[in-house]
Design a protein around this motif. Structure first.
Motif, mmCIF file in Angstrom:
data_model
loop_
_atom_site.group_PDB
_atom_site.id
_atom_site.type_symbol
_atom_site.label_atom_id
_atom_site.label_comp_id
_atom_site.label_asym_id
_atom_site.label_seq_id
_atom_site.Cartn_x
_atom_site.Cartn_y
_atom_site.Cartn_z
ATOM 1 N N VAL A 26 15.291 -2.916 -0.757
ATOM 2 C CA VAL A 26 15.801 -3.061 -1.087
ATOM 3 C C VAL A 26 15.776 -1.786 -2.755
ATOM 4 C CG1 VAL A 26 17.697 -3.458 -2.684
ATOM 5 C CG2 VAL A 26 16.865 -5.217 -0.428
ATOM 6 N N GLU A 27 14.709 -2.104 -2.832
ATOM 7 C CA GLU A 27 14.391 -0.540 -4.375
ATOM 8 C C GLU A 27 13.681 0.400 -3.675
ATOM 9 O OE1 GLU A 27 10.876 -2.554 -6.338
ATOM 10 O OE2 GLU A 27 12.276 -3.960 -7.756
ATOM 11 N N LEU A 28 13.516 0.527 -2.291
ATOM 12 C CA LEU A 28 12.754 1.660 -2.008
ATOM 13 C C LEU A 28 14.357 2.627 -1.223
ATOM 14 C CD1 LEU A 28 10.172 1.434 0.920
ATOM 15 C CD2 LEU A 28 9.776 2.917 -1.158
ATOM 16 N N HIS A 29 15.036 1.307 -0.845
ATOM 17 C CA HIS A 29 16.935 2.830 -0.634
ATOM 18 C C HIS A 29 17.572 3.123 -2.211
ATOM 19 C CE1 HIS A 29 16.410 0.787 2.679
ATOM 20 N NE2 HIS A 29 17.122 1.912 3.725
ATOM 21 N N HIS A 30 16.567 2.433 -3.211
ATOM 22 C CA HIS A 30 17.683 3.021 -4.814
ATOM 23 C C HIS A 30 17.724 2.228 -4.895
ATOM 24 C CE1 HIS A 30 14.882 6.685 -4.490
ATOM 25 N NE2 HIS A 30 15.242 7.067 -3.260
ATOM 26 N N GLY A 31 17.731 0.658 -4.394
ATOM 27 C CA GLY A 31 19.197 -0.126 -4.968
ATOM 28 C C GLY A 31 18.635 -1.495 -5.613
ATOM 29 N N LYS A 32 19.079 -2.573 -5.816
ATOM 30 C CA LYS A 32 18.812 -3.123 -6.520
ATOM 31 C C LYS A 32 19.188 -4.858 -5.788
ATOM 32 C CE LYS A 32 21.463 -4.438 -10.556
ATOM 33 N NZ LYS A 32 21.948 -4.101 -11.612
ATOM 34 N N MET A 33 18.450 -5.859 -5.905
ATOM 35 C CA MET A 33 18.982 -7.196 -5.976
ATOM 36 C C MET A 33 19.451 -8.339 -6.546
ATOM 37 S SD MET A 33 16.966 -9.404 -2.560
ATOM 38 C CE MET A 33 15.613 -9.767 -3.073
ATOM 39 N N GLN A 81 0.729 -0.874 -0.162
ATOM 40 C CA GLN A 81 -0.083 -0.013 -0.139
ATOM 41 C C GLN A 81 1.289 1.304 -0.010
ATOM 42 O OE1 GLN A 81 -2.991 -0.351 3.226
ATOM 43 N NE2 GLN A 81 -3.248 -2.511 3.237
ATOM 44 N N ASN A 82 2.054 1.056 -0.600
ATOM 45 C CA ASN A 82 3.206 2.500 -0.350
ATOM 46 C C ASN A 82 3.079 3.306 0.768
ATOM 47 O OD1 ASN A 82 4.149 1.873 -3.011
ATOM 48 N ND2 ASN A 82 2.285 2.657 -4.142
ATOM 49 N N GLU A 83 2.647 2.772 2.072
ATOM 50 C CA GLU A 83 2.545 2.827 3.349
ATOM 51 C C GLU A 83 4.290 2.851 3.961
ATOM 52 O OE1 GLU A 83 -0.594 1.726 5.574
ATOM 53 O OE2 GLU A 83 -1.792 2.302 4.083
ATOM 54 N N MET A 84 5.027 1.960 3.704
ATOM 55 C CA MET A 84 5.904 2.108 4.264
ATOM 56 C C MET A 84 6.925 3.263 4.714
ATOM 57 S SD MET A 84 8.201 -0.358 6.001
ATOM 58 C CE MET A 84 7.805 -1.586 5.449
ATOM 59 N N LYS A 85 7.450 3.264 5.566
ATOM 60 C CA LYS A 85 8.126 4.944 6.139
ATOM 61 C C LYS A 85 9.615 4.637 6.633
ATOM 62 C CE LYS A 85 4.654 7.368 4.790
ATOM 63 N NZ LYS A 85 4.086 7.876 3.851
ATOM 64 N N LEU A 86 10.510 5.198 6.022
ATOM 65 C CA LEU A 86 11.564 4.733 5.648
ATOM 66 C C LEU A 86 12.649 5.990 6.685
ATOM 67 C CD1 LEU A 86 13.098 3.083 2.380
ATOM 68 C CD2 LEU A 86 12.356 2.355 4.476
ATOM 69 N N VAL A 87 13.539 5.435 8.087
ATOM 70 C CA VAL A 87 14.128 6.773 8.488
ATOM 71 C C VAL A 87 15.065 6.725 7.449
ATOM 72 C CG1 VAL A 87 14.638 7.180 10.654
ATOM 73 C CG2 VAL A 87 12.594 5.875 10.609
ATOM 74 N N ILE A 88 15.629 7.572 7.654
ATOM 75 C CA ILE A 88 17.157 7.838 6.477
ATOM 76 C C ILE A 88 18.008 8.655 7.482
ATOM 77 C CG2 ILE A 88 18.195 8.597 4.324
ATOM 78 C CD1 ILE A 88 16.026 5.984 4.322
#
Length: 485
Positions: free
Chosen positions: A439-446, A309-316
């Motif tokens: 990982v994708e939320l961190h602009h990464g790739k797996m 639901q795109n509700e995941m919030k990251l504390v960067i």
């Protein structure tokens, strides 16, 4: 009659386009034929009037009005086949005519007026006496440089108009035949399009009713073929998703029932009393362990729901990668020790590596990867955590094991939600799906590479911060802003 729908629209569009095209062609053809015939007649008569004007100089005679034979000789000399010849004075009065029934009224048509002014004139209209369509061409006859008389040729256009009408009717018949053929062709074309669409629509209706084993039969080309393939693929994926869902429900039911059974059993046992402190302590530890397991399952499902639901919030923030991996190794040390598995950190860097991300979520990713590596590795095997910078802006972390590996068939599906390679291994089948999205939320790739029986390598590529310290805070704020959006 074609029923209302896309088929009728196709036929009507073809019909209108072809009808308008044929109408324009017919109109241009009719005008071109008319201009051709009329211009041919005019040129013939105009050339003759020019010749007559030049030849008239041989007949120049003063006081010709008093000689009745003078104009008769002119009529004989200037006559033109299939035309009526008139000799007029400048006022349009008839001095002589090849038609004995010619009205003696002065003629004031446009061709006479143009001839009186010194030029060759043309007039097309209906003859007052007969009502037939005629063409008249008039030219001045000069005496000593002055316009003394007018020679006027008049010819009927009825025969020409009749011939043009026949040509027009013939061309119209050809256009009607072409229009009929195009209409039949468009009906066939419409049916060739509408028939597969109706078939696809019928299958779609069956899918909407839950009959997911229905498939679109037949080979269709171009966009219709792509649509049919897409719907068949969608039905196949729905069936697969339903199977995965059923497997998940079965698996999660088992996963929830096991700890709940242990908690319930030990709770009832401890409630009955009569146990020594050591037994009580063992029971409480089991209850605590199973409770943690339940909490882990619930949190995993909640995380997956938030990601969907795109509700995941990251504390960067800035995360020290080596410290994070060492902490994970300590967390899984006891579990690895039970299977005599050696976990080693292979650091290719001489200095600490910092990445931009959420420390807790990155820990969740790598903890899941290492936990899977332990779960599917043999006893007395090894697991390596490899840090390998691939550029100034990216770093790659590999979790390499020598375990059972993954078959090629399952490798493409292993990151699907609820999918489990081994249903007996426990779990919800959400771990890799959640890790992939984090990982994708961190602009990464797996990426996952594996060979059955030889082991698995999971590579995670993460962005590194810009080396300029002044820009690091700005980068953290930017990722936080993107995460909130």
């Amino acid at each position: 009659m074609i029923k209302k729908g896309i088929g009728r629209q196709i036929v009507m569009h073809y019909f209108i386009v072809v009808f308008v095209t044929l109408f324009m062609v017919e109109l241009i053809f009719s005008l071109a034929i008319r201009m051709y015939y009329y211009d041919t007649i005019y040129n013939h008569m105009s050339n003759h009037t020019t010749w007559a004007s030049d030849y008239f100089q041989k007949f120049v005679k003063l006081n010709a009005d008093n000689d009745p034979h003078y104009f008769t000789e002119m009529l004989d000399a200037f006559e033109l086949k299939d035309t009526e010849l008139l000799i007029l004075n400048r006022k349009g009065n008839v001095k002589a005519s090849s038609n004995p029934f010619q009205d003696e009224k002065a003629i004031q048509t446009s061709d006479v007026l143009q001839a009186a002014s010194g030029s060759v004139g043309k007039w097309i209209g209906r003859q007052p006496s007969t009502g037939e369509m005629v063409m008249a061409v008039s030219s001045p006859l000069q005496v000593r440089g002055e316009n003394a008389y007018i020679v006027r040729y008049v010819t009927s256009l009825e025969a020409v108009n009749s011939k043009m009408m026949n040509l027009t009717l013939l061309s119209s018949a050809v256009c009607v035949a072409v229009l009929a053929l195009v209409t039949l062709f468009s009906i066939g074309l419409a049916n060739s399009i509408v028939k597969p669409i109706n078939n696809i629509r019928a299958v779609s209706a069956q899918l909407a009713k839950g009959k997911f084993d229905t498939r679109i039969e037949g080979e269709y080309r171009y966009e219709l073929g792509e649509l049919a393939s897409t719907l068949n693929y969608m039905a196949q994926e729905i069936v697969r998703s339903n199977q995965i869902k059923d497997d998940f429900i079965s698996s999660i039911s088992h996963e929830l029932r096991t700890p709940l059974t242990g908690i319930k059993g030990w709770s009832e046992t401890l409630t009955s009393g009569g146990f020594d402190p050591d037994e009580t302590k063992i029971g409480m530890n089991i209850i605590s362990k199973e409770t943690d397991r339940l909490i882990g399952l619930v949190e995993e499902m909640l995380d997956f729901s938030k990601l969907q639901q795109n509700e995941m919030k990251l504390v960067i923030g800035r995360v020290k990668l080596q410290e994070l991996l060492k902490e994970i190794m300590l967390n899984v040390w006891a579990k690895a020790e039970k299977k005599q598995i050696q976990i080693k950190l292979d650091d290719q860097m001489d200095k600490p590596i910092t990445v931009i991300g959420d420390a807790n979520r990155l820990k969740q990713v790598f903890l899941n990867l290492v936990d899977n590596a332990i779960k599917f590795s043999h006893e007395n095997s090894w697991i390596h955590l490899v840090i390998n910078p691939i550029s100034a802006e990216q770093v790659q972390i590999e979790v390499v094991d020598s375990g059972i590996g993954i078959s090629e068939e399952n490798l493409s599906r292993v990151r699907d939600r609820f999918f489990q390679v081994n249903h007996q291994g426990g779990g919800t089948g959400l771990g890799l799906a959640i890790s992939q999205q984090l990982v994708e939320l961190h602009h990464g790739k797996m990426d996952i590479r594996s060979e059955l029986g030889a082991g698995t390598t999971v590579s995670v590529t993460l962005p590194m911060p810009i080396h300029d310290p002044e820009n690091r805070d700005e980068e953290v704020e930017q990722m936080n802003s993107e995460d909130q959006n």
